[in-house]
Design a protein around this motif. Structure first.
Motif, PDB file in Angstrom:
ATOM      1  N   TYR A   1      -6.048  -4.694 -10.073  1.00 11.64           N
ATOM      2  CA  TYR A   1      -5.969  -5.824  -9.142  1.00 11.64           C
ATOM      3  C   TYR A   1      -5.510  -5.281  -7.803  1.00 11.64           C
ATOM      4  CZ  TYR A   1      -4.678 -10.106  -6.814  1.00 11.64           C
ATOM      5  OH  TYR A   1      -4.591 -11.128  -5.906  1.00 11.64           O
TER       6      TYR A   1
ATOM      7  N   GLU B   1      -4.146  -6.331  -4.594  1.00 17.57           N
ATOM      8  CA  GLU B   1      -3.481  -7.488  -3.997  1.00 17.57           C
ATOM      9  C   GLU B   1      -3.885  -7.719  -2.544  1.00 17.57           C
ATOM     10  OE1 GLU B   1       1.002  -9.328  -3.459  1.00 17.57           O
ATOM     11  OE2 GLU B   1       0.701  -7.525  -4.655  1.00 17.57           O
ATOM     12  N   GLU B   2      -3.982  -6.631  -1.768  1.00 16.79           N
ATOM     13  CA  GLU B   2      -4.308  -6.774  -0.351  1.00 16.79           C
ATOM     14  C   GLU B   2      -5.687  -7.401  -0.131  1.00 16.79           C
ATOM     15  OE1 GLU B   2      -6.024  -2.937  -1.707  1.00 16.79           O
ATOM     16  OE2 GLU B   2      -4.096  -3.921  -2.008  1.00 16.79           O
ATOM     17  N   ARG B   3      -6.567  -7.321  -1.126  1.00 10.51           N
ATOM     18  CA  ARG B   3      -7.917  -7.894  -1.018  1.00 10.51           C
ATOM     19  C   ARG B   3      -8.099  -9.106  -1.924  1.00 10.51           C
ATOM     20  NH1 ARG B   3     -12.275  -3.153  -0.987  1.00 10.51           N
ATOM     21  NH2 ARG B   3     -13.396  -4.681   0.243  1.00 10.51           N
ATOM     22  N   ASP B   4      -7.057  -9.456  -2.686  1.00  4.32           N
ATOM     23  CA  ASP B   4      -7.145 -10.522  -3.685  1.00  4.32           C
ATOM     24  C   ASP B   4      -8.401 -10.300  -4.534  1.00  4.32           C
ATOM     25  OD1 ASP B   4      -6.525 -12.762  -5.175  1.00  4.32           O
ATOM     26  OD2 ASP B   4      -7.423 -14.161  -3.735  1.00  4.32           O
ATOM     27  N   SER B   5      -8.515  -9.075  -5.059  1.00  7.20           N
ATOM     28  CA  SER B   5      -9.742  -8.649  -5.709  1.00  7.20           C
ATOM     29  C   SER B   5      -9.449  -7.814  -6.949  1.00  7.20           C
ATOM     30  CB  SER B   5     -10.560  -7.804  -4.716  1.00  7.20           C
ATOM     31  OG  SER B   5     -11.617  -7.146  -5.358  1.00  7.20           O
TER      32      SER B   5
ATOM     33  N   PRO C   1     -12.571 -13.274  -3.144  1.00  7.63           N
ATOM     34  CA  PRO C   1     -12.475 -14.709  -2.900  1.00  7.63           C
ATOM     35  C   PRO C   1     -13.749 -15.243  -2.224  1.00  7.63           C
ATOM     36  CG  PRO C   1     -10.546 -13.551  -2.044  1.00  7.63           C
ATOM     37  CD  PRO C   1     -11.553 -12.517  -2.433  1.00  7.63           C
TER      38      PRO C   1
END
Length: 129
Positions: free
Chosen positions: A37, A39-43, A62
């Motif tokens: 995961y 986090e910085e890319r929400d990916s 997203p």
């Protein structure tokens, strides 16, 4: 001349990570090599393998835009997987309630094949060995 050894991987962006993860692992039988995961890319990035061969990176982002698939749009047309038995594979998909096109015969090779779609309507194919 450039010497390419093989195709290393195919990257797929999905719209619903959990649905696609389940499809590629539980239905198609890919194994997870690594799940990250970012986090910085929400990916998410899911590395998938067939046997010992790393071959698919499944990504989530997203709100990814929809990709036109049909009618035949420019770009990647489909991804094909080789199987020993089209009949057994077709029956398996029927047992999983996954919609497929009918089995066809390649007019040039005489091999059987059929198409289906992943959860994001990406055209996929099974082709007889």
């Amino acid at each position: 001349m450039l010497k390419i050894n093989k195709i290393h991987h195919i990257a797929i962006i999905c719209s619903n990570y959990e649905v696609s993860k389940k499809f590629y692992t539980e239905i198609l039988g890919f194994t997870i090599q690594q799940e990250v995961y970012r986090e910085e890319r929400d990916s998410y990035k899911l590395d998938l393998a067939l046997g010992n061969n790393y071959c698919i990176e499944l990504f989530s982002f997203p709100d990814p835009p929809a990709r036109i698939s049909r009618p035949e749009a420019a770009g990647l047309r489909h991804l094909a997987f080789e199987v020993d038995s089209i009949e057994e594979t077709f029956k398996y998909f029927q047992s999983q309630n996954i919609k497929t096109e009918p089995v066809r015969i390649d007019e040039f090779t005489g091999k059987k094949f059929f198409f289906f779609e992943d959860p994001d309507n990406l055209p996929l194919e099974f082709y007889e060995k």
